[in-house]
Motif scaffolding. Structure first.
Motif, mmCIF file in Angstrom:
data_model
loop_
_atom_site.group_PDB
_atom_site.id
_atom_site.type_symbol
_atom_site.label_atom_id
_atom_site.label_comp_id
_atom_site.label_asym_id
_atom_site.label_seq_id
_atom_site.Cartn_x
_atom_site.Cartn_y
_atom_site.Cartn_z
ATOM 1 N N VAL A 85 -7.547 46.069 -1.280
ATOM 2 C CA VAL A 85 -8.709 46.562 -0.534
ATOM 3 C C VAL A 85 -9.942 45.724 -0.871
ATOM 4 N N SER A 120 -10.481 54.364 -5.578
ATOM 5 C CA SER A 120 -9.859 55.533 -4.951
ATOM 6 C C SER A 120 -10.193 56.756 -5.785
ATOM 7 N N TYR A 127 2.190 55.886 5.566
ATOM 8 C CA TYR A 127 1.242 55.240 4.662
ATOM 9 C C TYR A 127 0.953 53.788 5.026
ATOM 10 N N LEU A 178 -4.497 55.369 -4.013
ATOM 11 C CA LEU A 178 -4.173 53.948 -4.125
ATOM 12 C C LEU A 178 -3.609 53.655 -5.509
ATOM 13 N N THR A 179 -2.731 52.677 -5.583
ATOM 14 C CA THR A 179 -2.366 52.095 -6.861
ATOM 15 C C THR A 179 -3.405 51.042 -7.222
ATOM 16 N N PHE A 226 -2.784 52.586 5.317
ATOM 17 C CA PHE A 226 -3.341 51.581 4.425
ATOM 18 C C PHE A 226 -3.903 50.401 5.224
ATOM 19 N N ALA A 260 -2.927 48.172 -4.868
ATOM 20 C CA ALA A 260 -3.472 48.437 -3.536
ATOM 21 C C ALA A 260 -4.992 48.369 -3.547
ATOM 22 N N ALA A 261 -5.612 48.861 -4.624
ATOM 23 C CA ALA A 261 -7.069 48.785 -4.728
ATOM 24 C C ALA A 261 -7.535 47.336 -4.774
#
Length: 372
Positions: free
Chosen positions: A279, A307, A321, A271-272, A325, A275-276
């Motif tokens: 989440v 991550s 992806y 994850l970037t 995701f 992206a984290a």
């Protein structure tokens, strides 16, 4: 029953331990004090030594946090080296110093100098309100308790993760005792996701009309073992009426001025930071299924996402992806809901000079007909 459609992936299943420990590299340690005057603790979630890409989402109106600004995707540091969850309100953030000291001793941290030990451990944290529940208001986790929680990682296993321990020691959810819950999923393709939640809410996890746990319909059979191996049923009307009376008496005598549910979602999917953060945000959907009301002005509800994929992990396939995701987001929310339910089932009642907090099992024994 109809056969599964061949074009639909198999349903995800829990990992081997059905806890956050199923995510590669994640370890958990708890430390608590329950001696006279005390009912509080600290939990450390430790990623691999290379750290974890992290995000955070703070939804409650009364948060207590440390090092959350650096998780903004616009900021420099990419990886964290531990997450600390604890009781003690703002004073309980002192426990982080003990964890930072242990990491510094082992050279784990963000490189800042020329020597191998010239590092700064990055340890974001969030706290919940449990002050006074042991009998003495000012008792709170300190650096020594944080260090003890870090050290407990070395000996903790799946059986040590759940219950009225660590950050969940002094937890209260509505009129019942809260605690630590955890759950995991293995997604099609092998990606793992797990959640660990310290349930401590002004709101309730129990539907006042039925006595059932709000999150129970979202649980898998594995979530009920070992605490309700025969499943959950609607409790008796007499127990529900008694619970209403006791909860009203507790609220009149010991109102919950502040609370806060806090937790961590982890995965091995790369994850970037952005992206984290997504989440962590979607994981709050899982909290909203299990606690009502949620994100109140009197809660500091905060969830972190990690991550554990190592630096330099292979870049995700852009063709697959997005679906991976999206599946992760759904799983993160689901794991949080299930973790809340497991926390309530694993909690144990307690009596201190502050008063008595019954567990869900004590309040509604008929709901757990085959409790082991």
């Amino acid at each position: 029953m109809a056969a599964p459609r061949p074009d639909r992936p198999a349903a995800p299943v829990p990992g081997p331990t059905n806890t956050i420990l199923d995510v590669p590299g994640i370890r958990v340690g708890h430390a608590q004090r329950t001696d006279p005057g005390w009912l509080t603790g600290t939990t450390v979630v430790l990623p691999p030594a290379h750290g974890a890409v992290a995000g955070v989402d703070v939804r409650g109106g009364g948060p207590g946090t440390r090092e959350t600004d650096l998780l903004d995707p616009r900021n420099l540091v990419e990886r964290v080296h531990a997450i600390v969850l604890g009781g003690g309100s703002a004073m309980g953030l002192a426990a982080v110093d003990g964890v930072v000291g242990r990491l510094l001793d082992t050279g784990v941290g963000f490189p800042m100098g020329t020597g191998p030990g010239d590092v700064v451990p990055i340890v974001p944290a969030a706290i919940l309100f449990d002050l006074g529940r042991g009998g003495v208001f000012r008792n709170h986790p300190d650096a020594a308790l944080g260090a003890a929680a870090h050290d407990a990682v070395a000996t903790s296993g799946p059986d040590d993760v759940l219950g009225s321990v660590g950050a969940g020691t002094g937890a209260r959810a509505g009129g019942l005792r809260g605690g630590i819950g955890s759950a995991s999923l293995v997604l099609p393709g092998g990606v793992r996701v797990g959640a660990l939640v310290a349930v401590n809410a002004v709101g309730s996890c129990v539907d006042p009309a039925t006595g059932e746990l709000y999150g129970a319909p979202h649980c898998l059979p594995e979530d009920l073992v070992p605490h309700a191996p025969g499943g959950l049923v609607r409790p008796d009307a007499a127990e529900l009426a008694a619970a209403h009376d006791l909860a009203a008496a507790l609220e009149a005598d010991r109102p919950a001025p502040l609370a806060t549910t806090i937790g961590v979602v982890a995965t091995d999917l790369p994850l970037t930071k952005a992206a984290a953060a997504k989440v962590a945000g979607v994981a709050h959907d899982g909290l909203a299924r299990a606690v009502l009301p949620v994100h109140s002005m009197f809660d500091g509800d905060t969830l972190f996402a990690l991550s554990t994929a190592p630096p330099g992990a292979a870049a995700p396939d852009p063709a697959t992806y997005p679906l991976q995701f999206h599946a992760l987001l759904e799983a993160a929310a689901g794991c949080v809901t299930r973790a809340v339910v497991r926390a309530m089932l694993a909690a144990e009642g307690v009596t201190t000079p502050w008063g008595t907090l019954r567990s869900y099992a004590e309040a509604f024994p008929s709901a757990l007909p085959c409790r082991s």
